[in-house]
Motif scaffolding. Sequence first.
Motif, PDB file in Angstrom:
ATOM      1  N   UNK A   1      16.608 -19.326  38.062  1.00  0.00           N
ATOM      2  CA  UNK A   1      15.620 -19.300  39.241  1.00  0.00           C
ATOM      3  C   UNK A   1      14.193 -19.554  38.679  1.00  0.00           C
ATOM      4  N   UNK A   2      14.007 -20.926  38.469  1.00  0.00           N
ATOM      5  CA  UNK A   2      12.679 -21.516  38.179  1.00  0.00           C
ATOM      6  C   UNK A   2      11.945 -21.755  39.183  1.00  0.00           C
ATOM      7  N   UNK A   3      12.498 -21.843  40.538  1.00  0.00           N
ATOM      8  CA  UNK A   3      11.484 -21.954  41.780  1.00  0.00           C
ATOM      9  C   UNK A   3      11.151 -23.415  41.869  1.00  0.00           C
ATOM     10  N   UNK A   4      11.553 -24.481  40.893  1.00  0.00           N
ATOM     11  CA  UNK A   4      11.438 -25.682  41.244  1.00  0.00           C
ATOM     12  C   UNK A   4      12.486 -26.490  41.497  1.00  0.00           C
ATOM     13  N   UNK A   5      12.628 -27.722  42.095  1.00  0.00           N
ATOM     14  CA  UNK A   5      13.587 -28.840  41.870  1.00  0.00           C
ATOM     15  C   UNK A   5      12.879 -30.052  42.147  1.00  0.00           C
ATOM     16  N   UNK A   6      13.797 -30.982  42.053  1.00  0.00           N
ATOM     17  CA  UNK A   6      13.347 -32.438  41.692  1.00  0.00           C
ATOM     18  C   UNK A   6      12.221 -32.628  42.669  1.00  0.00           C
ATOM     19  N   UNK A   7      12.103 -32.309  44.042  1.00  0.00           N
ATOM     20  CA  UNK A   7      11.070 -32.845  45.080  1.00  0.00           C
ATOM     21  C   UNK A   7      10.023 -31.832  45.457  1.00  0.00           C
ATOM     22  N   UNK A   8      10.123 -30.763  44.677  1.00  0.00           N
ATOM     23  CA  UNK A   8       8.931 -29.680  44.982  1.00  0.00           C
ATOM     24  C   UNK A   8       9.404 -28.290  44.882  1.00  0.00           C
ATOM     25  N   UNK A   9       9.062 -27.341  45.326  1.00  0.00           N
ATOM     26  CA  UNK A   9       9.185 -25.830  45.103  1.00  0.00           C
ATOM     27  C   UNK A   9      10.706 -25.664  46.105  1.00  0.00           C
ATOM     28  N   UNK A  10      11.519 -25.025  45.730  1.00  0.00           N
ATOM     29  CA  UNK A  10      12.706 -24.489  46.277  1.00  0.00           C
ATOM     30  C   UNK A  10      12.612 -23.817  47.841  1.00  0.00           C
ATOM     31  N   UNK A  11      11.552 -23.393  47.868  1.00  0.00           N
ATOM     32  CA  UNK A  11      10.972 -22.519  49.186  1.00  0.00           C
ATOM     33  C   UNK A  11      10.517 -23.650  50.078  1.00  0.00           C
ATOM     34  N   UNK A  12       9.781 -24.847  49.640  1.00  0.00           N
ATOM     35  CA  UNK A  12       9.437 -25.804  50.449  1.00  0.00           C
ATOM     36  C   UNK A  12      10.557 -26.738  50.885  1.00  0.00           C
ATOM     37  N   UNK A  13      11.609 -26.940  50.053  1.00  0.00           N
ATOM     38  CA  UNK A  13      12.377 -27.814  50.223  1.00  0.00           C
ATOM     39  C   UNK A  13      13.529 -27.176  50.962  1.00  0.00           C
ATOM     40  N   UNK A  14      13.932 -26.039  50.738  1.00  0.00           N
ATOM     41  CA  UNK A  14      14.933 -25.256  51.478  1.00  0.00           C
ATOM     42  C   UNK A  14      15.019 -23.813  51.011  1.00  0.00           C
ATOM     43  N   UNK A  15      14.155 -23.263  52.021  1.00  0.00           N
ATOM     44  CA  UNK A  15      14.138 -21.787  51.560  1.00  0.00           C
ATOM     45  C   UNK A  15      15.122 -20.951  51.117  1.00  0.00           C
ATOM     46  N   UNK A  16      15.413 -20.099  49.932  1.00  0.00           N
ATOM     47  CA  UNK A  16      16.270 -19.300  49.515  1.00  0.00           C
ATOM     48  C   UNK A  16      16.323 -17.836  49.947  1.00  0.00           C
ATOM     49  N   UNK A  17      14.981 -17.377  49.776  1.00  0.00           N
ATOM     50  CA  UNK A  17      14.848 -15.846  50.127  1.00  0.00           C
ATOM     51  C   UNK A  17      15.183 -15.503  51.327  1.00  0.00           C
TER      52      UNK A  17
END
Length: 281
Positions: A174-190
């Motif tokens: 859970x590092x919070x980043x993926x190739x195109x931005x933060x996980x919460x911007x790309x597809x929120x997980x929380x």
Amino acid sequence: MEIRELKIKAAQIRMDLLTIIHRAKTGHTGGSLSNTDILTALYYEIMNIDPAQPKLKNRDRFIASKGHSVESIWCILADKGFFPKEELETYSQFGTRLIGHPNNKVPGIEMNTGALGHGLPISVGMALAAKRDGLSYRVFCLMGDGEQAEGSNWEAAMSGAHYKLDNLIGIIDRNGLQISGTTEEVMGLEPLEDKWAAFGWNVVSIDGNDMESLVKTFREAPTVSGKPTLVIANTVKGKGVSFAENVPSWHHHVPSDEQLATAHAELKASIEQFRNEGLVH
């Protein structure tokens, strides 16, 4: 191993993975740096594996579902003796076994992976096979957090709980980043913990770059009989290299000569610090 020895080993693995990425001019740097502590705890302290018998029937299984972050795995397998360390020089070269994703032609690799969302379903099958064959091995599956947008993970989560696979340990880097931005911007997980708990898993959230927490958590799993365990390992992408930490572009950035030298110097300084800690478990 002492905790400080594991920390030193993780720093050395980080130096090695940066070296092979720099040489090959390709690789997934940030995720390999973030998952190194997780892998070091598993391979050097937790899993029942033997480089001399890589197909041992009751060995623990490790599946890297986030297979793109393979460089740390190659460096650890070489260091453990699954293949000659000199072979690391061939990483991502023509004809090599050491390609950009796990390759089961290499001893110590259970399954070709990298198509995200496939690792956990495979791990469910392996854990179920152990139960039905009366074997005691555990299955560890490392997933990315961006990977949680894959629906196959949630089908596997249902299956793991349904079959009461307490020999299955899922881990999310859970590092919070993926190739195109933060996980919460790309597809929120929380709320990620609540989602996995609702699917019937015992959920543990820890600092995924803290070696003591990793070792303690993996040793205790499963903590609940009849439930698979999900470890949310909160990590820093690019961990251990100051200029790469939490920088999205280091997802697959290749260090320059100067950056490699700076990163190695920082990691050598960390090793000296760890040697002076004297922390034991």
